[in-house]
Write a protein that holds these residues in place. Structure first.
Motif, short mmCIF file in Angstrom:
data_model
loop_
_atom_site.label_atom_id
_atom_site.label_comp_id
_atom_site.label_asym_id
_atom_site.label_seq_id
_atom_site.Cartn_x
_atom_site.Cartn_y
_atom_site.Cartn_z
N ASP A 30 0.83 -1.21 0.00
CA ASP A 30 0.00 0.00 0.00
C ASP A 30 0.86 1.26 0.00
N ILE A 31 1.90 1.25 0.82
CA ILE A 31 2.81 2.40 0.89
C ILE A 31 3.51 2.60 -0.46
N LEU A 32 3.97 1.51 -1.05
CA LEU A 32 4.66 1.61 -2.34
C LEU A 32 3.74 2.19 -3.42
N TYR A 33 2.48 1.77 -3.46
CA TYR A 33 1.54 2.31 -4.45
C TYR A 33 1.39 3.83 -4.27
N ARG A 34 1.27 4.28 -3.03
CA ARG A 34 1.16 5.74 -2.79
C ARG A 34 2.43 6.46 -3.22
N PHE A 48 10.41 6.37 -9.39
CA PHE A 48 9.40 5.47 -9.96
C PHE A 48 10.00 4.10 -10.26
N ARG A 49 11.14 4.08 -10.91
CA ARG A 49 11.79 2.80 -11.25
C ARG A 49 12.16 2.01 -9.99
N ASN A 50 12.76 2.70 -9.03
CA ASN A 50 13.16 2.02 -7.79
C ASN A 50 11.96 1.46 -7.04
N LEU A 51 10.91 2.23 -6.95
CA LEU A 51 9.73 1.80 -6.22
C LEU A 51 9.02 0.65 -6.93
N GLU A 54 10.91 -2.54 -6.31
CA GLU A 54 10.63 -3.08 -4.98
C GLU A 54 9.26 -3.72 -4.95
N LEU A 55 8.29 -3.08 -5.58
CA LEU A 55 6.94 -3.65 -5.64
C LEU A 55 6.94 -4.99 -6.33
N LYS A 56 7.66 -5.12 -7.42
CA LYS A 56 7.76 -6.39 -8.13
C LYS A 56 8.38 -7.47 -7.25
#
Length: 59
Positions: A30-34, A48-51, A54-56
């Motif tokens: 949830d935090i990563l999406y925000r 954006f790329r880094n986040l 991490e999400l992946k």
């Protein structure tokens, strides 16, 4: 009977750990999406790329 009780307690502990891990993963997702939305709005390609990487890795 004591062996069954010990086994039950171990299984209960594992189940609790699985629930906890899932809750932490959901919270971080949830935090990563925000943060991704914020990076997109700001035009910050690096963030954006880094986040998204991490999400992946959480999936």
């Amino acid at each position: 009977m004591d062996k069954m009780k010990a086994t039950y307690e171990v299984m209960l502990g594992l189940a609790a750990e699985m629930v906890w891990d899932e809750a932490l993963r959901k919270r971080r997702t949830d935090i990563l999406y925000r943060e991704i939305d914020t990076a997109l709005a700001a035009g910050d390609k690096t963030a954006f790329r880094n986040l998204t990487e991490e999400l992946k890795s959480l999936a």
